[in-house]
Design a protein around this motif. Structure first.
Motif, PDB file in Angstrom:
ATOM      1  N   ARG A  66      23.983  47.768  51.933  1.00  0.00           N
ATOM      2  CA  ARG A  66      24.431  47.252  53.224  1.00  0.00           C
ATOM      3  C   ARG A  66      25.740  47.903  53.644  1.00  0.00           C
ATOM      4  O   ARG A  66      25.968  48.161  54.828  1.00  0.00           O
ATOM      5  CB  ARG A  66      24.582  45.737  53.155  1.00  0.00           C
ATOM      6  N   TRP A  67      26.603  48.162  52.680  1.00  0.00           N
ATOM      7  CA  TRP A  67      27.906  48.744  52.996  1.00  0.00           C
ATOM      8  C   TRP A  67      27.789  50.146  53.588  1.00  0.00           C
ATOM      9  O   TRP A  67      28.746  50.658  54.169  1.00  0.00           O
ATOM     10  CB  TRP A  67      28.788  48.772  51.755  1.00  0.00           C
ATOM     11  N   THR A  68      26.636  50.785  53.447  1.00  0.00           N
ATOM     12  CA  THR A  68      26.459  52.132  54.005  1.00  0.00           C
ATOM     13  C   THR A  68      25.868  52.095  55.409  1.00  0.00           C
ATOM     14  O   THR A  68      25.536  53.153  55.957  1.00  0.00           O
ATOM     15  CB  THR A  68      25.538  52.984  53.106  1.00  0.00           C
ATOM     16  N   ARG A  69      25.747  50.910  56.006  1.00  0.00           N
ATOM     17  CA  ARG A  69      25.028  50.801  57.283  1.00  0.00           C
ATOM     18  C   ARG A  69      25.684  51.602  58.393  1.00  0.00           C
ATOM     19  O   ARG A  69      25.034  51.958  59.369  1.00  0.00           O
ATOM     20  CB  ARG A  69      24.887  49.330  57.686  1.00  0.00           C
ATOM     21  N   GLY A  70      26.974  51.921  58.282  1.00  0.00           N
ATOM     22  CA  GLY A  70      27.650  52.710  59.288  1.00  0.00           C
ATOM     23  C   GLY A  70      27.747  54.182  58.951  1.00  0.00           C
ATOM     24  O   GLY A  70      28.341  54.958  59.705  1.00  0.00           O
ATOM     25  N   ALA A 113      21.654  53.853  53.761  1.00  0.00           N
ATOM     26  CA  ALA A 113      20.641  53.617  52.732  1.00  0.00           C
ATOM     27  C   ALA A 113      19.300  53.239  53.338  1.00  0.00           C
ATOM     28  O   ALA A 113      18.242  53.616  52.820  1.00  0.00           O
ATOM     29  CB  ALA A 113      21.119  52.520  51.781  1.00  0.00           C
ATOM     30  N   ARG A 114      19.313  52.501  54.430  1.00  0.00           N
ATOM     31  CA  ARG A 114      18.061  52.016  55.027  1.00  0.00           C
ATOM     32  C   ARG A 114      17.153  53.138  55.489  1.00  0.00           C
ATOM     33  O   ARG A 114      15.951  52.926  55.686  1.00  0.00           O
ATOM     34  CB  ARG A 114      18.373  51.102  56.212  1.00  0.00           C
ATOM     35  N   ASP A 115      17.707  54.344  55.685  1.00  0.00           N
ATOM     36  CA  ASP A 115      16.903  55.459  56.168  1.00  0.00           C
ATOM     37  C   ASP A 115      16.144  56.183  55.062  1.00  0.00           C
ATOM     38  O   ASP A 115      15.298  57.030  55.361  1.00  0.00           O
ATOM     39  CB  ASP A 115      17.784  56.476  56.913  1.00  0.00           C
ATOM     40  N   LEU A 163      14.802  47.111  50.853  1.00  0.00           N
ATOM     41  CA  LEU A 163      15.821  46.243  51.436  1.00  0.00           C
ATOM     42  C   LEU A 163      15.193  45.152  52.286  1.00  0.00           C
ATOM     43  O   LEU A 163      15.642  43.995  52.274  1.00  0.00           O
ATOM     44  CB  LEU A 163      16.803  47.065  52.273  1.00  0.00           C
ATOM     45  N   GLN A 164      14.145  45.481  53.003  1.00  0.00           N
ATOM     46  CA  GLN A 164      13.474  44.467  53.815  1.00  0.00           C
ATOM     47  C   GLN A 164      12.843  43.389  52.945  1.00  0.00           C
ATOM     48  O   GLN A 164      12.807  42.213  53.320  1.00  0.00           O
ATOM     49  CB  GLN A 164      12.438  45.127  54.727  1.00  0.00           C
TER      50      GLN A 164
END
Length: 214
Positions: free
Chosen positions: A172-176, A181-183, A191-192
């Motif tokens: 989550r901390w990499t969301r910016g 990470a989500r990509d 994650l979902q």
């Protein structure tokens, strides 16, 4: 049992686990915006001035990974870690220590690069941040590669464990980031799955973290 927390902080993983366990607990907000984590009363709990702290009766415990393992041991019926003495338990230790000592430590370099250079050295801080981002990208690849080889929906396979909210928190901390990470192909769906757990949803709602979370 009381968890001293701040929304989205390193207290998120222990918070999710407390919700998962389902036993009564109390939350105590440590307002970082007002430097409450540096106040004398909080430093009496954690002299490092870091969040979280777990108070469990007379036991006062800090370090997120230690709190997570304590909760797994305190509530074995929740099955948040493999059985003691097994190879799977050893792997759980390995990955959790890697998460906190490698991924989390590198994230601190990224978010607080000015702490590692002389005051006013903006160029040096920028270099620290850039190198940390590069390293985190490689660590995310390692997580993605691990998930590609796991047989089951969770980080250790079929059994949900302390690792799942911990990995979610770090990702989550990499969301910016330019490359969050989500990509990544295996981390994104994973994650979902973690976010879909009711216990995780309750923790996120309590912390006021609205979608998109990761």
């Amino acid at each position: 049992m009381k968890l001293y927390y701040y929304p989205g902080n390193a207290s998120m993983a222990p918070h999710c686990l407390l919700e998962e366990i389902g036993q009564p607990f109390e939350l105590s907000l440590v307002d970082r915006a007002r430097n409450a984590h540096k106040a004398p009363d909080y430093l009496g709990l954690n002299p490092n001035g870091l969040i979280p702290v777990l108070a469990d009766g007379d036991l006062v415990l800090y370090e997120s990974a230690a709190i997570c393992l304590h909760l797994a041991d305190r509530y074995p019926d929740a099955r948040l870690a493999p059985a003691l003495g097994t190879d799977a338990r050893a792997q759980c230790y390995k990955w959790l220590m890697w998460c906190t000592n490698t991924v989390q430590a590198t994230a601190l370099l990224y978010f607080y690069p000015e702490r590692w250079v002389q005051a006013g050295n903006t160029e040096g801080a920028a270099q620290v941040k850039a190198h940390a981002e590069t390293k985190i990208n490689g660590l995310l690849d390692q997580i993605d590669n691990h998930l590609a080889g796991v047989e089951g929906p969770w980080f250790l396979g079929e059994q949900y464990s302390v690792l799942d909210p911990y990995v979610m928190m770090l990702c989550r901390w990499t969301r910016g980031f330019p490359r969050p990470a989500r990509d990544l192909p295996h981390i994104g769906p994973y994650l979902q799955r973690v976010l879909a757990r009711p216990a995780v949803q309750r923790a996120l709602q309590t912390e006021g973290l609205a979608p998109p979370v990761v």
